[in-house]
Write an enzyme that holds these catalytic residues in place. Structure first.
Site, PDB file in Angstrom:
ATOM      1  CD  GLU A   1      -2.535   1.322   2.678  1.00 46.59           C
ATOM      2  OE1 GLU A   1      -2.877   2.443   3.096  1.00 46.59           O
ATOM      3  OE2 GLU A   1      -2.789   0.262   3.291  1.00 46.59           O
TER       4      GLU A   1
ATOM      5  NE  ARG B   1      -0.258   8.286   5.391  1.00 45.56           N
ATOM      6  CZ  ARG B   1      -0.017   7.516   6.436  1.00 45.56           C
ATOM      7  NH1 ARG B   1       1.115   7.681   7.127  1.00 45.56           N
ATOM      8  NH2 ARG B   1      -0.883   6.596   6.817  1.00 45.56           N
TER       9      ARG B   1
ATOM     10  CB  THR C   1      -3.783   8.327   2.282  1.00 48.84           C
ATOM     11  OG1 THR C   1      -2.815   7.600   3.043  1.00 48.84           O
ATOM     12  CG2 THR C   1      -4.229   9.517   3.127  1.00 48.84           C
TER      13      THR C   1
ATOM     14  CE  LYS D   1      -6.233   2.198   7.017  1.00 50.98           C
ATOM     15  NZ  LYS D   1      -5.374   3.070   6.201  1.00 50.98           N
TER      16      LYS D   1
END
Length: 206
Positions: free
Chosen positions: A39, A43, A67, A127
């Protein structure tokens, strides 16, 4: 790829990359250590290029985007080569975009109501974030009886030491973590260390 991201490996590395040039050697080290699902979080500005490089050059990796918080994120990362999507939370609009993307996705939840709302929308894999802050293994264990159809990838504050207690739960398919990609190892380009830490993580079982 298996039909579920949760079944690829016991741990999904959560990667933050400042330099896209590090993406391929890092991914190769993780795959060599037994962690094919990676993953790459959105960011940093380098993330889309990093996802594209891994998708193009590391065929044994299953690279995903983390994200993911906007419809634009969904479109951009799937176009770059992301094979799964992970969000820290979800809205109806974001969920619709992830469902329409054609790739597996894990919307983030931290409350029972969010889990029920996703089940209502036909989503059973999620998640759990931020895992430790949101109640940890005790919370997930409590959810397993009334909501056994929900499966989770807990992420947030999980370590090599705490991961086995999560993986032992019947409603946890894998955990997300960053301990096998420490910032100092990435900065030093110490891919051998990353591979060693990944190998330890891949050996985890509940």
């Amino acid at each position: 790829m298996t039909s579920s991201v949760l079944d690829l490996a016991p741990v999904v590395p959560v990667v933050v990359l400042e330099d896209a040039a590090d993406a391929v050697p890092l991914a190769r080290a993780l795959v060599a250590g037994g962690l094919p699902a990676i993953e790459v979080t959105l960011r940093t500005a380098a993330a889309p290029a990093a996802i594209g490089a891994i998708a193009a050059e590391v065929p044994d990796a299953v690279v995903g985007a983390g994200t993911v918080i906007s419809v634009r994120n969904v479109a951009d990362t799937v176009a770059a080569g992301a094979r799964f999507l992970v969000s820290p939370g979800w809205t109806d609009r974001l969920l619709d975009a992830m469902k329409a993307s054609g790739v597996p996705f894990l919307p983030g939840v931290s409350t029972t109501s969010e889990v029920v709302a996703l089940l209502e929308r036909g989503v059973t894999e999620m998640k759990f974030f931020p895992a430790e802050a949101a109640g940890g293994t005790a919370y997930l264990k409590a959810l397993s009886a009334p909501l056994p159809q929900a499966r989770f990838c807990p992420t947030g504050g999980i370590s090599l030491a705490s991961a086995p207690s999560y993986l032992a739960l019947p409603n946890v398919g894998c955990v997300g973590g960053s301990w096998m990609v420490p910032a100092d190892a990435v900065a030093a380009k110490d891919w051998a260390r990353v591979e060693r830490l990944a190998s330890e993580a891949s050996a985890l079982r509940g």
